[in-house]
Design a protein around this motif. Sequence first.
Motif, mmCIF file in Angstrom:
data_model
loop_
_atom_site.group_PDB
_atom_site.id
_atom_site.type_symbol
_atom_site.label_atom_id
_atom_site.label_comp_id
_atom_site.label_asym_id
_atom_site.label_seq_id
_atom_site.Cartn_x
_atom_site.Cartn_y
_atom_site.Cartn_z
ATOM 1 N N ARG A 139 -19.442 8.717 -18.347
ATOM 2 C CA ARG A 139 -19.269 7.340 -18.819
ATOM 3 C C ARG A 139 -17.792 6.915 -18.841
ATOM 4 N NH1 ARG A 139 -24.162 5.646 -20.600
ATOM 5 N NH2 ARG A 139 -25.674 7.246 -21.238
ATOM 6 N N TRP A 140 -17.093 7.233 -17.755
ATOM 7 C CA TRP A 140 -15.735 6.736 -17.609
ATOM 8 C C TRP A 140 -15.765 5.231 -17.334
ATOM 9 C CZ3 TRP A 140 -11.804 10.267 -14.699
ATOM 10 C CH2 TRP A 140 -11.920 11.590 -15.146
ATOM 11 N N ASP A 141 -14.695 4.533 -17.673
ATOM 12 C CA ASP A 141 -14.584 3.096 -17.393
ATOM 13 C C ASP A 141 -14.076 2.928 -15.961
ATOM 14 O OD1 ASP A 141 -14.268 0.378 -17.336
ATOM 15 O OD2 ASP A 141 -12.817 0.288 -18.992
ATOM 16 N N ARG A 142 -14.955 3.132 -15.008
ATOM 17 C CA ARG A 142 -14.537 3.138 -13.611
ATOM 18 C C ARG A 142 -14.051 1.773 -13.140
ATOM 19 N NH1 ARG A 142 -18.354 6.164 -9.534
ATOM 20 N NH2 ARG A 142 -16.411 5.948 -8.330
ATOM 21 N N ALA A 143 -14.554 0.685 -13.729
ATOM 22 C CA ALA A 143 -14.091 -0.643 -13.328
ATOM 23 C C ALA A 143 -12.602 -0.808 -13.618
ATOM 24 C CB ALA A 143 -14.895 -1.712 -14.055
ATOM 25 N N ALA A 144 -12.113 -0.145 -14.658
ATOM 26 C CA ALA A 144 -10.695 -0.245 -15.015
ATOM 27 C C ALA A 144 -9.853 0.832 -14.356
ATOM 28 C CB ALA A 144 -10.543 -0.162 -16.539
ATOM 29 N N LEU A 145 -10.479 1.934 -13.912
ATOM 30 C CA LEU A 145 -9.725 3.087 -13.429
ATOM 31 C C LEU A 145 -9.671 3.210 -11.913
ATOM 32 C CD1 LEU A 145 -11.056 5.761 -15.964
ATOM 33 C CD2 LEU A 145 -8.775 4.735 -15.936
ATOM 34 N N ASP A 146 -10.725 2.813 -11.214
ATOM 35 C CA ASP A 146 -10.794 3.005 -9.769
ATOM 36 C C ASP A 146 -10.113 1.864 -9.021
ATOM 37 O OD1 ASP A 146 -12.359 5.072 -10.614
ATOM 38 O OD2 ASP A 146 -14.151 4.497 -9.502
ATOM 39 N N CYS A 147 -9.618 2.153 -7.833
ATOM 40 C CA CYS A 147 -9.077 1.123 -6.953
ATOM 41 C C CYS A 147 -9.226 1.591 -5.515
ATOM 42 C CB CYS A 147 -7.608 0.831 -7.271
ATOM 43 S SG CYS A 147 -6.480 2.193 -6.916
ATOM 44 N N ALA A 148 -8.985 0.698 -4.584
ATOM 45 C CA ALA A 148 -9.027 1.074 -3.172
ATOM 46 C C ALA A 148 -7.902 2.057 -2.874
ATOM 47 C CB ALA A 148 -8.888 -0.164 -2.304
ATOM 48 N N MET A 149 -8.134 2.944 -1.915
ATOM 49 C CA MET A 149 -7.097 3.901 -1.545
ATOM 50 C C MET A 149 -5.918 3.191 -0.892
ATOM 51 S SD MET A 149 -8.973 7.345 -0.303
ATOM 52 C CE MET A 149 -10.206 8.136 -1.357
ATOM 53 N N GLY A 150 -4.743 3.746 -1.108
ATOM 54 C CA GLY A 150 -3.527 3.138 -0.608
ATOM 55 C C GLY A 150 -3.410 3.208 0.902
ATOM 56 N N ARG A 151 -2.714 2.221 1.456
ATOM 57 C CA ARG A 151 -2.447 2.178 2.888
ATOM 58 C C ARG A 151 -0.954 1.992 3.096
ATOM 59 N NH1 ARG A 151 -6.655 -1.824 5.786
ATOM 60 N NH2 ARG A 151 -5.728 -0.765 7.598
ATOM 61 N N PRO A 152 -0.384 2.612 4.118
ATOM 62 C CA PRO A 152 1.054 2.503 4.330
ATOM 63 C C PRO A 152 1.517 1.050 4.468
ATOM 64 C CG PRO A 152 0.159 4.241 5.703
ATOM 65 C CD PRO A 152 -1.018 3.518 5.099
ATOM 66 N N GLY A 153 2.577 0.694 3.745
ATOM 67 C CA GLY A 153 3.190 -0.629 3.894
ATOM 68 C C GLY A 153 2.442 -1.770 3.256
ATOM 69 N N ARG A 154 1.369 -1.506 2.511
ATOM 70 C CA ARG A 154 0.573 -2.586 1.937
ATOM 71 C C ARG A 154 0.502 -2.434 0.420
ATOM 72 N NH1 ARG A 154 -4.555 -4.005 5.903
ATOM 73 N NH2 ARG A 154 -3.391 -3.972 7.873
ATOM 74 N N PRO A 155 1.132 -3.341 -0.325
ATOM 75 C CA PRO A 155 1.015 -3.260 -1.787
ATOM 76 C C PRO A 155 -0.448 -3.392 -2.214
ATOM 77 C CG PRO A 155 2.743 -4.792 -1.131
ATOM 78 C CD PRO A 155 1.990 -4.456 0.102
ATOM 79 N N ARG A 156 -0.782 -2.735 -3.299
ATOM 80 C CA ARG A 156 -2.144 -2.863 -3.816
ATOM 81 C C ARG A 156 -2.360 -4.283 -4.322
ATOM 82 N NH1 ARG A 156 -4.515 -2.791 -8.679
ATOM 83 N NH2 ARG A 156 -2.525 -2.403 -9.720
ATOM 84 N N PRO A 157 -3.409 -4.966 -3.878
ATOM 85 C CA PRO A 157 -3.645 -6.340 -4.366
ATOM 86 C C PRO A 157 -4.051 -6.337 -5.832
ATOM 87 C CG PRO A 157 -5.480 -5.595 -3.003
ATOM 88 C CD PRO A 157 -4.409 -4.543 -2.886
ATOM 89 N N VAL A 158 -3.555 -7.287 -6.590
ATOM 90 C CA VAL A 158 -3.910 -7.421 -8.011
ATOM 91 C C VAL A 158 -4.331 -8.851 -8.292
ATOM 92 C CG1 VAL A 158 -2.402 -5.562 -8.803
ATOM 93 C CG2 VAL A 158 -1.501 -7.861 -8.621
#
Length: 312
Positions: A293-312
């Motif tokens: 029962r982890w809060d995956r909606a708050a913890l997970d994100c797409a994996m990083g890609r070179p040169g691309r900031p994570r969208p927020v």
Amino acid sequence: MSDDNWPEIPYASWRETCAALHLYCQVLGKYRLAHAPWVNHSWHATLYPETRGLTTGPVPDGPGGITLGLDLTGHAAWGQAADGREARFALGPMSVAAFHARLLEMLRYLGGTAQFHGIPNEVPDPVRFTEDTAPRPYDAAAVARFHRALLSVSHVFRQFRTGFLGKVSPVHLFWGSFDLAVTRFSGRAAPPHPGGVPGLPDPVTREAYSHQVSSAGFWPGGGGVEEPAFYSYAYPAPEGFAAAAVRPATARFDTGLGEFLLPYEAVRQAADPAALLLEFLESSYAAAADLGRWDRAALDCAMGRPGRPRPV
């Protein structure tokens, strides 16, 4: 079939060399442990894979800092001090006592403190480094293959690490158990660990597992797993974890270890080894997080890609 980045590393063929390399890593790790301030979950004591081998990173000792490493391509132990001093000696057939003595000699030359805890941890029947005078083999070709595998694994682990917004460990090698690991944390405290891990002080174990985790890693073999393998476990293990549908089909739950295992050979033989390993990492994490029962909606994100900031 994979390329040379995922070489064959059958444990039985280099078992004795692997045991020697493990102990050499313990010597380096104990030097770092003696000088680095404590970081949560013993992250201050680990070694790190690099392009030519393993390194302590900068250790706060001597003339502004000292870095030690094992060159597993050129087969040498090396050291560098912040004042420019450098030293190295060849790796080859020798005793652990001889390796230990030469490393202390190198530390003294570099201006470091040639003193640290001298007994191995997390190995059966530990022998003090200075008293371990039995000859040890050194299969340079096997060591080089292991290093190539370690680099390939670490690349995948680092990619997996990017898909998490919560607290996550570096990708690092624990020299006690001799495994490369990456660990995600739910953010919630865990029940106190009962301790009792052979060769590991209970306070260290309890601090390491102070919070709920999903941890994955890679072993070259040994300790009841007589082949190179990947593992994944949860602490505390949520109800139903052992029966979770972890992929790929070659993964299995080992009841003795309380962990999911995936043979390295299954990954090596895959058409896309990195993709198969990621499938294991992601599905075993999902089992731990969903059942715990982890809060995956708050913890997970797409994996990083070179040169691309994570969208927020």
